[in-house]
Every structure is written in C-alpha cells, then in structure tokens.
Motif scaffolding. Structure first.
Motif, PDB file in Angstrom:
ATOM      1  N   VAL A   1     -42.764  33.249 -49.836  1.00  0.00           N
ATOM      2  CA  VAL A   1     -42.745  32.112 -48.940  1.00  0.00           C
ATOM      3  C   VAL A   1     -42.290  32.598 -47.582  1.00  0.00           C
ATOM      4  O   VAL A   1     -41.179  33.087 -47.422  1.00  0.00           O
ATOM      5  CB  VAL A   1     -41.785  31.022 -49.456  1.00  0.00           C
TER       6      VAL A   1
ATOM      7  N   ASP B   1     -36.667  31.142 -49.071  1.00  0.00           N
ATOM      8  CA  ASP B   1     -36.679  30.998 -50.527  1.00  0.00           C
ATOM      9  C   ASP B   1     -35.572  31.818 -51.172  1.00  0.00           C
ATOM     10  O   ASP B   1     -35.036  31.446 -52.220  1.00  0.00           O
ATOM     11  CB  ASP B   1     -38.052  31.318 -51.127  1.00  0.00           C
TER      12      ASP B   1
ATOM     13  N   SER C   1     -32.533  29.593 -50.735  1.00  0.00           N
ATOM     14  CA  SER C   1     -32.639  28.389 -51.564  1.00  0.00           C
ATOM     15  C   SER C   1     -32.345  28.713 -53.022  1.00  0.00           C
ATOM     16  O   SER C   1     -31.667  27.947 -53.726  1.00  0.00           O
ATOM     17  CB  SER C   1     -34.033  27.770 -51.427  1.00  0.00           C
TER      18      SER C   1
ATOM     19  N   ILE D   1     -36.496  23.168 -56.043  1.00  0.00           N
ATOM     20  CA  ILE D   1     -36.871  23.907 -54.840  1.00  0.00           C
ATOM     21  C   ILE D   1     -38.150  23.258 -54.321  1.00  0.00           C
ATOM     22  O   ILE D   1     -39.118  23.079 -55.070  1.00  0.00           O
ATOM     23  CB  ILE D   1     -37.093  25.393 -55.132  1.00  0.00           C
TER      24      ILE D   1
ATOM     25  N   TYR E   1     -41.304  23.327 -51.768  1.00  0.00           N
ATOM     26  CA  TYR E   1     -42.105  24.282 -51.010  1.00  0.00           C
ATOM     27  C   TYR E   1     -42.984  23.555 -49.999  1.00  0.00           C
ATOM     28  O   TYR E   1     -43.799  22.705 -50.353  1.00  0.00           O
ATOM     29  CB  TYR E   1     -42.979  25.104 -51.955  1.00  0.00           C
TER      30      TYR E   1
ATOM     31  N   ALA F   1     -39.249  26.810 -47.425  1.00  0.00           N
ATOM     32  CA  ALA F   1     -38.699  26.304 -48.684  1.00  0.00           C
ATOM     33  C   ALA F   1     -37.385  25.587 -48.401  1.00  0.00           C
ATOM     34  O   ALA F   1     -36.596  26.016 -47.551  1.00  0.00           O
ATOM     35  CB  ALA F   1     -38.483  27.433 -49.681  1.00  0.00           C
TER      36      ALA F   1
ATOM     37  N   TYR G   1     -43.127  21.260 -55.567  1.00  0.00           N
ATOM     38  CA  TYR G   1     -41.756  21.508 -55.971  1.00  0.00           C
ATOM     39  C   TYR G   1     -41.691  22.173 -57.336  1.00  0.00           C
ATOM     40  O   TYR G   1     -42.650  22.189 -58.082  1.00  0.00           O
ATOM     41  CB  TYR G   1     -40.947  20.205 -55.984  1.00  0.00           C
TER      42      TYR G   1
END
Length: 313
Positions: free
Chosen positions: A4, A228, A231, A249, A251, A256, A309
């Motif tokens: 990401v 990411d 996260s 999480i 996206y 993210a 997600y």
C-alpha cells in the motif's frame, strides 16, 4: 499491488501539535530496550521504554521477500514441471510451458477421461502451489473497492505473529496510561506514539527487505514506517491491550487507516463495517490527529465508497 503506497497528510486548517523528540535503542545482556519521547495530541510530553528479550528478535518473517509476479510464476512453473515428470506416461503426457506471461498446461492421452483428470489436477496444483508461495512469503490476495484483485502483505498474519513480541510491552503501556483509564485513553496514547514515529515510504531495500512493508516489530526497532506498516503495528498493540476490541484495517487508494469499534463523539469520522460503526484514525502521521479525525482526502474517499477493509481477528 504488492504494498500500500502511502500519502503524507499535513493539514493546514488547524494547528498540528506533537512530534517525536527522542528515540534510542540499546542492547543489553538478554534483552533490547527502546526508548521513545514525544509530544502527544495536546502537546504534552510523553515517554515510554519498551524492553523485550533477545529471544524474540528473530521473528518468522525475517526472510520475507518482495513480491514479484515473475518470480512467483517461475516458482509455480518449476513445481508444476516436477509434478508433470512424475505422471505415469501410460496415463498421460503433460507439458508445462511459460507463454506470454502465463503458464500453459497441455495434456495428451488416448483416453479423454485421462485428459480431463490430469488437466483438472494440474490446474488445482497450480492454484495450491501459488497459494503456498504467497503464504510462505507473508503475502495474500486482496480485492479492492472496485473489485480488482491484487497481492498485498498479509497484515493480519503479521499482527498475529507479532503477539509474542508485543505482549511484554502491554504492562509498560498500562503503567504509562494508568490501569483505571478508559479505552479511548489507551487508543489516544498508542495513536500518538505511532504517529510520532517518523514516516518513511520504505523504498530502502536494506531496511524493508525489499517488500516496501515493515512488520510491527521492525517499525518499533527501526523507528520508522509507512501507512500500512503503522496501521498493522497499532492494531497489534491494541489487540494486546484490549483483547475484545473490534478493529479493521481500511484500505483507500494508496493509503491505509485503522478503524475501531468504540462510541463516537460529535463530528468524529466513522465508517460502517458489517453493520457496525467504526471510529477512524490515521496512524501514519506526521500530522498528529486524534482518534476520529482524518485527513480531508481520506474522508472524501470514505464518503465516495472508495475503500475496502480487512477485519482484525
């Protein structure tokens, strides 16, 4: 999508407080200590020292490779070739070739039943080998909001496999925040800690091992991470601190976020997931945004439904 890509958000509509003021890492006999000092969302000084045993330094994902479609296909091709060579020639002759970026399987036999049998088995093996390759390298299939399928780091598996490393940190966070504080106090504390960790796109292959992603343990050890990576770290810490907390999480295109199922306050940013309201937050930084405040660009994409997600078990 092998990772990401992240965007740095600096908001100009209000003052952004907080920053990391110190980081140090020291190795002692049998253990490693990480010391952080930073200014939180209220510009208050915070410090935290995290100590973990050296036995936890060598995690299962130390050898994770950058995902490359050509390397993955080559691996699948070689394994299929080995399987084809083991097939009894009295049943069928199976050839495996790489053509135009794809693997072509051809089966010849005197009996159509054998053609059908071995074609089905080889196709099934192709999928199994590929899935095993992804799992061995901590990658997983991913479908975005537009229904497009890609490959990304297996964030959920990273979170689960970081549990042993993150667990010793829990007591230190409890002591820093105070065991009598509510869930939001722990969320805000951890969020400010992670936002203060310097942002990095992880393009340095010597740091991210080529994956463009850094596991939770490495974000703490190296004191840097992208969206990411941060996260996943925050999800791992919150899972250890608040075991029953529902999280996901989220996206967005090139970004993210983390979402947690806690009651919202007035005007806080939320997203609906599986029929429940989740509070949104931006672990990436460098903007020190408290839980429930996200960048305007993130909010726009949420409002437009441009997100997918992954629930954190």
């Amino acid at each position: 999508m092998s990772r990401v890509a992240c965007l740095i958000f600096v908001l100009t509509s209000f003052a952004v407080c907080g920053q990391q003021t110190r980081f140090s890492r020291s190795a002692e006999e049998g253990g490693v200590t990480l010391h952080y000092a930073w200014l939180d969302h209220q510009n208050d000084k915070q410090t935290l020292s995290l100590t973990y045993p050296l036995s936890l330094a060598n995690t299962p994902y130390q050898k994770v490779k950058n995902y490359r479609p050509d390397v993955a296909q080559r691996h699948v091709f070689v394994e299929l070739m080995r399987l084809a060579q083991k097939i009894d020639p009295r049943e069928a002759s199976v050839s495996v070739k790489q053509q135009n970026g794809r693997i072509a399987i051809n089966v010849r036999s005197r009996e159509q039943a054998m053609v059908d049998k071995w074609m089905a088995e080889m196709k099934q093996k192709e999928q199994t080998i590929y899935q095993d390759y992804l799992a061995a390298n901590y990658y997983t299939r991913f479908t975005n909001f537009a229904g497009q399928t890609a490959i990304k780091p297996d964030h959920i598996r990273y979170i689960k496999d970081s549990e042993a490393f993150l667990q010793p940190i829990v007591q230190q966070v409890f002591e820093a925040v105070g065991s009598a504080r509510d869930t939001r106090a722990y969320i805000d504390y951890v969020l400010s800690l992670i936002q203060a960790i310097p942002y990095d796109e992880l393009q340095d292959k010597s740091i991210s091992r080529g994956s463009g992603y850094m596991p939770p343990m490495d974000v703490l050890n190296n004191n840097l991470g992208d969206c990411d990576s941060k996260s996943a770290l925050m999800a791992g810490l919150l899972r250890a601190l608040i075991p029953g907390l529902s999280m996901a999480i989220v996206y967005l295109p090139d970004h993210a976020l983390l979402a947690v199922n806690v009651p919202k306050k007035d005007n806080e940013a939320i997203v609906e997931i599986d029929g429940m309201r989740f509070l949104l937050m931006e672990p990436t930084g460098p903007a020190m945004l408290p839980a429930g405040e996200i960048a305007d660009t993130s909010q726009l994409k949420i409002d437009m439904g441009m997100f997918s997600y992954e629930r954190v078990p």
